[in-house]
Design a protein around this motif. Structure first.
Motif, PDB file in Angstrom:
ATOM      1  N   MET A 137       0.963  -1.274   0.056  1.00 22.92           N
ATOM      2  CA  MET A 137      -0.120  -0.180   0.071  1.00 22.92           C
ATOM      3  C   MET A 137       0.865   1.256   0.114  1.00 22.92           C
ATOM      4  SD  MET A 137      -2.803   1.170   2.839  1.00 22.92           S
ATOM      5  CE  MET A 137      -1.636   1.429   4.185  1.00 22.92           C
ATOM      6  N   ALA A 138       1.946   1.349   0.895  1.00 27.38           N
ATOM      7  CA  ALA A 138       2.845   2.264   1.047  1.00 27.38           C
ATOM      8  C   ALA A 138       3.636   2.673  -0.636  1.00 27.38           C
ATOM      9  CB  ALA A 138       3.911   2.284   1.975  1.00 27.38           C
ATOM     10  N   VAL A 139       4.093   1.365  -0.992  1.00 29.84           N
ATOM     11  CA  VAL A 139       4.565   1.727  -2.378  1.00 29.84           C
ATOM     12  C   VAL A 139       3.772   2.251  -3.511  1.00 29.84           C
ATOM     13  CG1 VAL A 139       5.906   0.371  -4.121  1.00 29.84           C
ATOM     14  CG2 VAL A 139       6.399  -0.094  -1.681  1.00 29.84           C
ATOM     15  N   SER A 140       2.645   1.691  -3.473  1.00 33.24           N
ATOM     16  CA  SER A 140       1.650   1.922  -4.541  1.00 33.24           C
ATOM     17  C   SER A 140       0.899   3.078  -4.308  1.00 33.24           C
ATOM     18  CB  SER A 140       0.485   0.925  -4.552  1.00 33.24           C
ATOM     19  OG  SER A 140      -0.270   0.762  -3.506  1.00 33.24           O
ATOM     20  N   GLU A 141       1.161   3.907  -3.199  1.00 31.40           N
ATOM     21  CA  GLU A 141       0.540   5.227  -2.597  1.00 31.40           C
ATOM     22  C   GLU A 141      -1.114   5.106  -2.642  1.00 31.40           C
ATOM     23  OE1 GLU A 141       1.795   8.088  -5.235  1.00 31.40           O
ATOM     24  OE2 GLU A 141       4.129   8.264  -4.292  1.00 31.40           O
ATOM     25  N   GLU A 142      -1.414   3.899  -2.336  1.00 33.05           N
ATOM     26  CA  GLU A 142      -3.186   3.660  -2.249  1.00 33.05           C
ATOM     27  C   GLU A 142      -3.757   4.013  -0.931  1.00 33.05           C
ATOM     28  OE1 GLU A 142      -6.004   0.141  -2.732  1.00 33.05           O
ATOM     29  OE2 GLU A 142      -4.305  -0.099  -3.637  1.00 33.05           O
ATOM     30  N   ILE A 143      -2.917   4.899  -0.168  1.00 35.23           N
ATOM     31  CA  ILE A 143      -3.562   5.203   1.481  1.00 35.23           C
ATOM     32  C   ILE A 143      -4.876   6.189   1.087  1.00 35.23           C
ATOM     33  CG2 ILE A 143      -2.931   6.090   3.397  1.00 35.23           C
ATOM     34  CD1 ILE A 143       0.081   5.517   3.193  1.00 35.23           C
ATOM     35  N   VAL A 144      -6.074   5.593   1.323  1.00 37.82           N
ATOM     36  CA  VAL A 144      -7.063   6.119   1.386  1.00 37.82           C
ATOM     37  C   VAL A 144      -7.734   6.225   2.899  1.00 37.82           C
ATOM     38  CG1 VAL A 144      -9.486   6.521   0.259  1.00 37.82           C
ATOM     39  CG2 VAL A 144      -7.440   5.869  -0.947  1.00 37.82           C
ATOM     40  N   TYR A 145      -8.211   7.382   3.408  1.00 37.01           N
ATOM     41  CA  TYR A 145      -8.928   7.411   4.672  1.00 37.01           C
ATOM     42  C   TYR A 145     -10.324   6.975   4.407  1.00 37.01           C
ATOM     43  CZ  TYR A 145      -4.491   9.099   6.463  1.00 37.01           C
ATOM     44  OH  TYR A 145      -3.247   9.460   6.881  1.00 37.01           O
ATOM     45  N   PRO A 146     -10.848   5.927   5.183  1.00 34.51           N
ATOM     46  CA  PRO A 146     -12.304   5.586   5.173  1.00 34.51           C
ATOM     47  C   PRO A 146     -13.323   6.624   5.573  1.00 34.51           C
ATOM     48  CG  PRO A 146     -11.714   4.197   6.861  1.00 34.51           C
ATOM     49  CD  PRO A 146     -10.106   4.977   6.207  1.00 34.51           C
ATOM     50  N   CYS A 147     -14.438   6.617   5.418  1.00 34.57           N
ATOM     51  CA  CYS A 147     -15.446   7.530   5.724  1.00 34.57           C
ATOM     52  C   CYS A 147     -16.015   6.754   7.169  1.00 34.57           C
ATOM     53  CB  CYS A 147     -16.787   7.456   4.720  1.00 34.57           C
ATOM     54  SG  CYS A 147     -16.203   8.318   3.350  1.00 34.57           S
ATOM     55  N   TYR A 148     -16.587   7.760   8.067  1.00 27.52           N
ATOM     56  CA  TYR A 148     -17.205   7.064   9.275  1.00 27.52           C
ATOM     57  C   TYR A 148     -18.009   5.870   8.920  1.00 27.52           C
ATOM     58  CZ  TYR A 148     -14.793  10.740  11.669  1.00 27.52           C
ATOM     59  OH  TYR A 148     -13.713  11.566  12.321  1.00 27.52           O
ATOM     60  N   GLU A 149     -18.867   5.931   8.170  1.00 23.84           N
ATOM     61  CA  GLU A 149     -20.029   5.322   7.825  1.00 23.84           C
ATOM     62  C   GLU A 149     -19.609   3.741   7.626  1.00 23.84           C
ATOM     63  OE1 GLU A 149     -20.093   8.183   4.363  1.00 23.84           O
ATOM     64  OE2 GLU A 149     -20.162   8.188   6.484  1.00 23.84           O
ATOM     65  N   ASP A 150     -18.295   3.683   6.832  1.00 26.87           N
ATOM     66  CA  ASP A 150     -17.577   2.428   6.553  1.00 26.87           C
ATOM     67  C   ASP A 150     -16.623   1.883   7.556  1.00 26.87           C
ATOM     68  OD1 ASP A 150     -18.477   2.775   3.907  1.00 26.87           O
ATOM     69  OD2 ASP A 150     -16.759   4.043   3.086  1.00 26.87           O
ATOM     70  N   LEU A 151     -16.575   2.549   8.647  1.00 25.49           N
ATOM     71  CA  LEU A 151     -15.803   1.733   9.573  1.00 25.49           C
ATOM     72  C   LEU A 151     -16.453   0.473  10.163  1.00 25.49           C
ATOM     73  CD1 LEU A 151     -14.873   4.952  12.083  1.00 25.49           C
ATOM     74  CD2 LEU A 151     -13.457   3.775  10.283  1.00 25.49           C
ATOM     75  N   LEU A 152     -17.887   0.307  10.087  1.00 22.22           N
ATOM     76  CA  LEU A 152     -18.362  -0.741  10.680  1.00 22.22           C
ATOM     77  C   LEU A 152     -17.886  -1.965   9.835  1.00 22.22           C
ATOM     78  CD1 LEU A 152     -20.301  -2.195  12.682  1.00 22.22           C
ATOM     79  CD2 LEU A 152     -22.208  -1.746  11.097  1.00 22.22           C
ATOM     80  N   TYR A 153     -18.021  -1.618   8.411  1.00 25.30           N
ATOM     81  CA  TYR A 153     -17.520  -2.559   7.376  1.00 25.30           C
ATOM     82  C   TYR A 153     -16.245  -3.040   7.670  1.00 25.30           C
ATOM     83  CZ  TYR A 153     -21.704  -1.380   4.611  1.00 25.30           C
ATOM     84  OH  TYR A 153     -23.029  -1.232   4.067  1.00 25.30           O
ATOM     85  N   PHE A 154     -15.332  -2.130   7.735  1.00 26.94           N
ATOM     86  CA  PHE A 154     -13.947  -2.373   8.071  1.00 26.94           C
ATOM     87  C   PHE A 154     -13.758  -3.460   9.458  1.00 26.94           C
ATOM     88  CE2 PHE A 154     -13.136   0.888   5.272  1.00 26.94           C
ATOM     89  CZ  PHE A 154     -11.799   0.823   4.663  1.00 26.94           C
TER      90      PHE A 154
END
Length: 329
Positions: free
Chosen positions: A231-248
């Motif tokens: 993830m760090a190499v591909s620069e794919e860091i995306v912060y999730p929305c609050y409503e997605d935290l339950l899914y995580f």
């Protein structure tokens, strides 16, 4: 010698015989027929739910989802590891640590590539492509575990592969102007995941009765580290929305339950048999795709999944009949 002394001596001899030579039948534990397959089907159900959750999270990539899942699993497992630290070696059995490392690397790679595949394909198609591992497991089990390869497993493996072809719909078989083909990169991710999944199942079988918590902990820690680096190499860091935290969070819970059930399935059953039985996840994935995602699969996808399902049923019935016959003996 007095009569009282003789009675005491006879009583001690009887106790000694009871301790040293118990009836063999009392030691034999009869396992319910098809117990390994039952645990395998349970793991398939939770894995299918996990695949649908991945599809429900739209703005986050597969690598980030892998990091989140493995991170949640580590947090959930730490209390169990801390509580049992005096009874269980956290590093695992001395002679099996290399196998645990390999299990963690290949297992986490299988999850990562599956998530990447789901992001590019329908859930049912992605899950089914990943289960070309069905045809690979008996081969790896023969090489790594020296397990016998039955004719039935070979036949069902190739028949299952024909079902996968119907779902993948390669253009050299199905004209592109008549049938929609799947995403090429998504297909590649699925095939790579299938190879990793097949090797993982053989490694879990090789680990035998290694503590399940340690088994999943290795899988989670190595998976989190590997996915984070990618993830760090591909620069794919995306912060999730609050409503997605339950899914995580649910990804981590579903992952632990599914992995634990799969470990138990492989503990009670041969790796090749479990490899075919896990095709049930394909059926669960399509059902959840229709019921939750409201996405109707194509006719060819349904025919392909039906073929795979039939192979799984045939193998399961044959295994149950074989177990019942062995228990009667």
């Amino acid at each position: 010698m007095s009569a009282h002394s003789l009675e005491e001596q006879d009583h001690l001899n009887v106790q000694k015989e009871d301790v040293i030579s118990p009836h063999p039948a009392s030691k034999k534990r009869i396992r319910p027929p098809g117990l390994g397959i039952a645990f395998t089907v349970l793991s398939c159900l939770f894995a299918a739910f996990g695949s649908v959750v991945v599809k429900l999270i739209h703005d986050v990539g597969g690598t980030m989802l892998s990091v989140s899942r493995f991170g949640v699993q580590i947090l959930l497992l730490l209390p169990f590891v801390t509580y049992r630290r005096n009874n269980v070696d956290v590093l695992g059995p001395c002679g099996l640590r290399r196998t645990l490392w390999m299990r963690g690397i290949f297992g986490s790679s299988a999850i990562l590539t599956l998530y990447l595949s789901i992001k590019r394909m329908d859930v049912g198609d992605a899950v089914t492509i990943s289960y070309t591992s069905t045809i690979m497991v008996p081969i790896f089990a023969r090489i790594g575990l020296n397990e016998t390869l039955t004719i039935l497993e070979v036949i069902l493996g190739f028949v299952s592969l024909s079902g996968v072809v119907l779902i993948a719909r390669p253009t050299f078989i199905f004209p592109s102007n008549t049938y929609d083909s799947v995403d090429g990169l998504g297909l590649l991710y699925g095939v790579v995941g299938a190879v990793c999944q097949a090797i993982t199942m053989v490694l879990i079988r090789k680990l035998g009765k290694t503590d399940a918590v340690i088994n999943i902990l290795y899988f989670s820690v190595l998976g989190c580290a590997t996915s984070f680096v990618i993830m760090a190499v591909s620069e794919e860091i995306v912060y999730p929305c609050y409503e997605d935290l339950l899914y995580f969070f649910s990804l981590g819970v579903i992952g632990i339950v599914g992995q634990y059930a799969m470990i138990l399935g492989l503990r009670f059953e041969r790796a090749a048999t479990v490899g075919v039985a896990r095709s049930m996840q394909v059926i669960f994935a399509y059902l959840l795709q229709i019921l939750i995602l409201k996405d109707i699969p194509s006719t060819l996808s349904l025919v392909g999944s039906g073929i795979i399902f039939l192979c799984c049923v045939v193998l399961g019935i044959s295994k149950v009949l074989k177990d019942r016959k062995n228990n009667e003996k």
